[in-house]
Design a protein around this motif. Structure first.
Motif, PDB file in Angstrom:
ATOM      1  N   THR A 228      -1.343  13.226   1.180  1.00 40.62           N
ATOM      2  CA  THR A 228      -1.298  13.223   2.641  1.00 40.62           C
ATOM      3  C   THR A 228      -2.324  12.209   3.123  1.00 40.62           C
ATOM      4  N   ALA A 229      -1.896  11.292   3.978  1.00 44.20           N
ATOM      5  CA  ALA A 229      -2.807  10.258   4.477  1.00 44.20           C
ATOM      6  C   ALA A 229      -2.633  10.081   5.969  1.00 44.20           C
ATOM      7  N   LYS A 230      -3.755  10.058   6.651  1.00 41.93           N
ATOM      8  CA  LYS A 230      -3.757   9.718   8.075  1.00 41.93           C
ATOM      9  C   LYS A 230      -4.451   8.373   8.230  1.00 41.93           C
ATOM     10  N   LEU A 231      -3.767   7.406   8.854  1.00 46.16           N
ATOM     11  CA  LEU A 231      -4.274   6.035   8.959  1.00 46.16           C
ATOM     12  C   LEU A 231      -3.950   5.480  10.341  1.00 46.16           C
ATOM     13  N   ASN A 232      -4.668   4.418  10.704  1.00 43.92           N
ATOM     14  CA  ASN A 232      -4.270   3.648  11.884  1.00 43.92           C
ATOM     15  C   ASN A 232      -3.122   2.714  11.534  1.00 43.92           C
ATOM     16  N   SER A 233      -3.221   2.105  10.347  1.00 39.89           N
ATOM     17  CA  SER A 233      -2.230   1.104   9.952  1.00 39.89           C
ATOM     18  C   SER A 233      -1.988   1.155   8.454  1.00 39.89           C
ATOM     19  N   LEU A 234      -0.731   0.924   8.081  1.00 42.59           N
ATOM     20  CA  LEU A 234      -0.337   0.839   6.670  1.00 42.59           C
ATOM     21  C   LEU A 234       0.517  -0.411   6.522  1.00 42.59           C
ATOM     22  N   SER A 235      -0.086  -1.476   5.962  1.00 38.69           N
ATOM     23  CA  SER A 235       0.665  -2.719   5.787  1.00 38.69           C
ATOM     24  C   SER A 235       0.442  -3.366   4.424  1.00 38.69           C
ATOM     25  N   ASP A 236      -0.484  -2.822   3.620  1.00 38.63           N
ATOM     26  CA  ASP A 236      -0.778  -3.411   2.319  1.00 38.63           C
ATOM     27  C   ASP A 236       0.412  -3.221   1.377  1.00 38.63           C
ATOM     28  N   VAL A 237       0.996  -4.317   0.928  1.00 34.30           N
ATOM     29  CA  VAL A 237       2.244  -4.258   0.161  1.00 34.30           C
ATOM     30  C   VAL A 237       2.060  -3.545  -1.174  1.00 34.30           C
ATOM     31  N   SER A 238       0.954  -3.799  -1.867  1.00 36.97           N
ATOM     32  CA  SER A 238       0.775  -3.178  -3.191  1.00 36.97           C
ATOM     33  C   SER A 238       0.638  -1.661  -3.067  1.00 36.97           C
TER      34      SER A 238
ATOM     35  N   GLY B 204      -4.230  20.798  -7.850  1.00 39.73           N
ATOM     36  CA  GLY B 204      -4.782  22.014  -7.237  1.00 39.73           C
ATOM     37  C   GLY B 204      -6.238  21.914  -6.841  1.00 39.73           C
ATOM     38  N   ASN B 205      -6.975  20.950  -7.401  1.00 39.15           N
ATOM     39  CA  ASN B 205      -8.379  20.737  -7.039  1.00 39.15           C
ATOM     40  C   ASN B 205      -8.447  19.567  -6.061  1.00 39.15           C
ATOM     41  N   GLU B 206      -8.038  19.829  -4.833  1.00 33.34           N
ATOM     42  CA  GLU B 206      -7.790  18.754  -3.876  1.00 33.34           C
ATOM     43  C   GLU B 206      -9.010  17.868  -3.624  1.00 33.34           C
ATOM     44  N   LYS B 207      -8.730  16.563  -3.520  1.00 39.22           N
ATOM     45  CA  LYS B 207      -9.751  15.604  -3.132  1.00 39.22           C
ATOM     46  C   LYS B 207      -9.473  15.164  -1.696  1.00 39.22           C
ATOM     47  N   VAL B 208     -10.478  15.320  -0.844  1.00 39.45           N
ATOM     48  CA  VAL B 208     -10.333  15.003   0.575  1.00 39.45           C
ATOM     49  C   VAL B 208     -11.391  13.960   0.949  1.00 39.45           C
ATOM     50  N   TYR B 209     -10.948  12.885   1.587  1.00 37.02           N
ATOM     51  CA  TYR B 209     -11.857  11.806   1.988  1.00 37.02           C
ATOM     52  C   TYR B 209     -11.714  11.537   3.486  1.00 37.02           C
ATOM     53  N   ILE B 210     -12.821  11.111   4.117  1.00 37.01           N
ATOM     54  CA  ILE B 210     -12.722  10.420   5.409  1.00 37.01           C
ATOM     55  C   ILE B 210     -13.097   8.968   5.151  1.00 37.01           C
ATOM     56  N   SER B 211     -12.518   8.044   5.920  1.00 34.88           N
ATOM     57  CA  SER B 211     -12.681   6.629   5.602  1.00 34.88           C
ATOM     58  C   SER B 211     -12.738   5.785   6.875  1.00 34.88           C
ATOM     59  N   SER B 212     -13.419   4.661   6.781  1.00 37.84           N
ATOM     60  CA  SER B 212     -13.407   3.683   7.872  1.00 37.84           C
ATOM     61  C   SER B 212     -12.286   2.669   7.690  1.00 37.84           C
ATOM     62  N   ALA B 213     -11.586   2.715   6.547  1.00 37.72           N
ATOM     63  CA  ALA B 213     -10.652   1.641   6.177  1.00 37.72           C
ATOM     64  C   ALA B 213      -9.199   2.043   6.360  1.00 37.72           C
ATOM     65  N   ASP B 214      -8.443   1.166   6.992  1.00 37.74           N
ATOM     66  CA  ASP B 214      -6.995   1.293   6.968  1.00 37.74           C
ATOM     67  C   ASP B 214      -6.457   0.659   5.689  1.00 37.74           C
ATOM     68  N   TRP B 215      -5.183   0.939   5.397  1.00 36.33           N
ATOM     69  CA  TRP B 215      -4.573   0.377   4.193  1.00 36.33           C
ATOM     70  C   TRP B 215      -3.931  -0.955   4.557  1.00 36.33           C
ATOM     71  N   MET B 216      -4.823  -1.940   4.761  1.00 30.69           N
ATOM     72  CA  MET B 216      -4.433  -3.300   5.094  1.00 30.69           C
ATOM     73  C   MET B 216      -5.229  -4.250   4.196  1.00 30.69           C
ATOM     74  N   ILE B 217      -4.688  -5.425   3.956  1.00 31.54           N
ATOM     75  CA  ILE B 217      -5.388  -6.410   3.126  1.00 31.54           C
ATOM     76  C   ILE B 217      -6.768  -6.699   3.698  1.00 31.54           C
ATOM     77  N   ARG B 218      -6.848  -6.867   5.020  1.00 28.00           N
ATOM     78  CA  ARG B 218      -8.125  -7.264   5.629  1.00 28.00           C
ATOM     79  C   ARG B 218      -9.200  -6.207   5.388  1.00 28.00           C
ATOM     80  N   ASN B 219      -8.820  -4.914   5.408  1.00 26.92           N
ATOM     81  CA  ASN B 219      -9.800  -3.853   5.192  1.00 26.92           C
ATOM     82  C   ASN B 219     -10.199  -3.736   3.734  1.00 26.92           C
ATOM     83  N   LEU B 220      -9.214  -3.745   2.862  1.00 33.56           N
ATOM     84  CA  LEU B 220      -9.468  -3.449   1.453  1.00 33.56           C
ATOM     85  C   LEU B 220     -10.093  -4.609   0.701  1.00 33.56           C
ATOM     86  N   ASP B 221      -9.794  -5.838   1.131  1.00 40.11           N
ATOM     87  CA  ASP B 221     -10.243  -7.005   0.364  1.00 40.11           C
ATOM     88  C   ASP B 221     -11.234  -7.907   1.098  1.00 40.11           C
ATOM     89  N   HIS B 222     -11.380  -7.727   2.408  1.00 37.37           N
ATOM     90  CA  HIS B 222     -12.186  -8.678   3.178  1.00 37.37           C
ATOM     91  C   HIS B 222     -13.214  -8.001   4.083  1.00 37.37           C
TER      92      HIS B 222
END
Length: 688
Positions: A533-543, A601-619
């Motif tokens: 389950t993911a909540k994001l502002n934007s999802l555009s990263d192709v990979s 069953g041992n859920e991992k939950v994160y909060i993040s500043s990053a959207d799943w976009m090239i600019r966030n993840l790589d730059h």
């Protein structure tokens, strides 16, 4: 790229959802007007940045214009033009309907041709006292070059001639001084009514007075605006300081090429052709005919002339902080998660104020991306310096459209003795972090926060974000490592690589996200329960999109809440109906990023500043915090599950970008922002 929606077309679909809110009769009238303003402001920025980028791609002939390279930029531009014209038509229809609703509330827009005798006297006096000194008419035909047109301003294109000679005419431009005077002027009105005239109509009424020197007796004036390329180019001249590069980029932005021309469709044809020629625009460019009113972004600040009061719910203190004298005392004992705008941002301000006056605090380090205009955060940091603390602020000068404000904040902070870091070439600092150090006897205690949103008390009232206040040693160790990198980026990349608890961009987050998704794929193939389950502002990263496709094909259940850009196409047979996505557009802007992996069953939950976009993840430098407190984990999961049940403001993100609402037939209606408010408010202990 197969099965990927172009990001710019997806973004226009998001703005259509904003327009849906303006069209929703169940939304209070003041909010419907505000959504028209938001839509208009969004579209302005879209043209300034994305359309400008696509045009650059075409000019470069396939060479990389920046980190985004679209395969068919001209085809996308053509599609944008079609969609924007359709949306403009829908916008005009909605505005006409809202005008009728305003009339029912006895609120009327009056133009310069429908003023009473008393109103004419008022408008003449208002112009003389408030407006006249703020305008400079430009006789453009006599100028060898068209003057610089401000990007965020609207202009009146004036045609004047004598009634007995249609051929003897002159053109003039007048910048409407909305910023200094205000766009809305309240007129003397009959009892129980409210009549409003726009500033441009005040100027229209006074045109014979403004141009009395020329002896013309007939005037027509129509509004237009120009949108320019707003991308800031940072040159690589090593002899130039970073500040000089930013300033140079801002000056170039002011000279940016026009990428859109929006005008009143009733404009004089000769003036329209003249302006297009002087601006080097052709019919192939984004030439958009509209109604009489432009720059609807000002309508976000529509005057409060409504009889009914705002229904907006007020933020409240986190229950763990209600009866404590100091925020610091609480978070050195336990983690606290603030959920804005439901929880008050005052707790963050209080934390910084406490640190500023605490004699044991030695150091405050903080990242700042977008600050409020009268920032209480800055006031607290200045007070800390005055009290002898070491204060280090990472102030990202390239926060788009906040560059000039951040340059001003840099000067203010440095004058007070704050050490200001101004960014790293080619990498933006987007992580929202704070580190506070204090000596207690022989011990060093460290605490602070990791947030999904900006340190801005104004936007915290309308942006949905999460902020983890913590003294967790592992998290604080990683925040220390990030600041070491920021303070010494040339040799400090290993500090980012050494982070063990936070997922950090641009070094480890992408790799770790892929590992987390792969673990779910492995469990699904082993016939175990697997879910993301993911909540994001934007999802555009192709990979990452392709990895989600792979997961859904393997049997992983994927639920996504994505407010803005959504480039995935979930409706594919191979995905086995396992991938579902919705977007929520409502009173508050959904800005938080939350990631939940089932993890056997041992859920991992994160909060993040990053959207799943090239600019966030790589730059960019970004940070995602693993939540270890079980109560906070459950709280985040509960809030996300409320959003996944939304059937009032949630739209299905389908391949056709149809923005259909999630059906509520036969179900209890769930409006997630109200349900979330109630969920969190009910956690406050009831007295008695």
């Amino acid at each position: 790229m197969k099965n990927i929606t172009p990001r710019d077309i997806s973004w226009l679909s998001f703005n259509a959802r904003v327009l849906q809110e303006a069209n929703d009769a169940s939304v209070p009238l003041r909010e419907r007007i505000r959504f028209l303003g938001i839509f208009s402001n969004n579209q302005d920025e879209f043209f300034r940045v994305r359309v400008a980028t696509l045009k650059r791609m075409i000019q470069l002939g396939g060479k990389r214009a920046n980190m985004h390279l679209e395969e068919k930029p001209q085809q996308i531009l053509d599609e944008i033009q079609t969609i924007v014209l359709e949306q403009q038509s829908e916008f005009n229809r909605i505005w006409d309907g809202i005008l009728q609703e305003l009339k029912k509330e006895k609120i009327f827009f009056v133009d310069d041709t429908h003023l009473t005798k008393d109103q004419k006297i008022f408008v003449k006096k208002f112009f003389e006292e408030q407006v006249r000194s703020n305008i400079i008419p430009l006789m453009i035909e006599s100028l060898p070059q068209l003057p610089y047109l401000r990007e965020k301003s609207i202009y009146l294109g004036v045609v004047m001639h004598k009634k007995d000679s249609a051929y003897d005419h002159k053109y003039s431009l007048i910048e409407v001084p909305s910023k200094s005077v205000g766009r809305f002027v309240l007129l003397p009105s009959p009892g129980g009514e409210q009549r409003i005239i726009l500033l441009e109509d005040v100027i229209r009424f006074n045109l014979p007075y403004i141009f009395s020197y020329f002896g013309y007796d007939h005037f027509s004036a129509h509004v237009f605006k120009v949108t320019k390329d707003a991308e800031v180019d940072i040159d690589n001249d090593v002899t130039t300081t970073f500040i000089q590069k930013i300033l140079h980029g801002l000056k170039n932005r002011r000279k940016g090429k026009p990428v859109r021309f929006v005008y009143d469709k009733e404009m004089d044809a000769g003036l329209l052709e003249y302006l297009m020629k002087r601006l080097n625009l052709s019919r192939k460019d984004n030439i958009i005919p509209g109604g009489r009113i432009h720059n609807f972004r000002h309508f976000m600040d529509f005057p409060d002339v409504f009889k009914s009061k705002s229904t907006r719910r007020q933020p409240f203190a986190h229950p763990a902080l209600l009866h404590s004298l100091r925020v610091t005392d609480v978070i050195t004992e336990r983690d606290i998660m603030l959920h804005f705008p439901y929880h008050s941002f005052d707790s963050v301000i209080d934390l910084l104020r406490e640190a500023a006056i605490d004699p044991e605090v030695t150091t405050i380090k903080i990242t700042a991306y977008r600050l409020a205009s009268n920032s209480k955060v800055v006031n607290a940091l200045i007070n800390a310096v005055r009290n002898g603390k070491e204060v280090i602020v990472m102030l990202e000068l390239r926060a788009r459209f906040d560059e000039e404000a951040n340059l001003e904040w840099k000067e203010v902070l440095e004058e007070e003795g704050v050490k200001v870091l101004i960014g790293i070439p080619n990498i933006k600092i987007h992580a929202k972090l704070c580190l506070i150090k204090k000596r207690s006897g022989k011990k060093i205690i460290q605490y602070g926060f990791v947030s999904t949103g900006n340190l801005n008390e104004k936007t915290a009232k309308v942006y949905g974000d999460h902020c983890l206040l913590t003294s967790n040693r592992n998290i604080m160790a990683d925040i220390n490592r990030i600041f070491r990198f920021i303070e010494n980026s040339k040799t400090g990349i290993n500090h980012l690589k050494a982070c063990k608890t936070l997922m950090v961009c641009p070094t480890s987050m992408r790799k770790q996200l892929l590992q987390l998704i792969n673990a779910e794929i492995k469990n699904a193939r082993a016939k175990k329960t697997a879910a993301i389950t993911a909540k994001l502002n934007s999802l555009s990263d192709v990979s990452l999109i392709n990895k989600l496709y792979e997961a859904a094909t393997a049997g992983v259940t994927i639920n996504l809440v994505v407010r803005g850009i959504y480039c995935a196409q979930a409706e594919q047979k191979k995905l086995k109906n396992r991938m579902h996505a919705v977007s929520i557009v409502d009173e508050y802007l959904e800005h938080a990023r939350v990631l939940i992996f089932h993890n056997n069953g041992n859920e991992k939950v994160y909060i993040s500043s990053a959207d799943w976009m090239i600019r966030n993840l790589d730059h960019r430098v970004e940070a995602a915090a693993l939540i270890t407190d079980e109560d906070i984990k459950q709280e985040l999961k509960d809030i996300i599950h409320i959003q996944l049940r939304d059937n009032v403001k949630a739209r299905i993100l389908d391949n056709e970008l149809s923005n259909n609402y999630v059906p509520s037939t036969g179900k209890k209606k769930v409006r997630s922002q109200i349900e979330t408010y109630n969920y969190l408010y009910n956690k406050i202990p009831k007295q008695g």
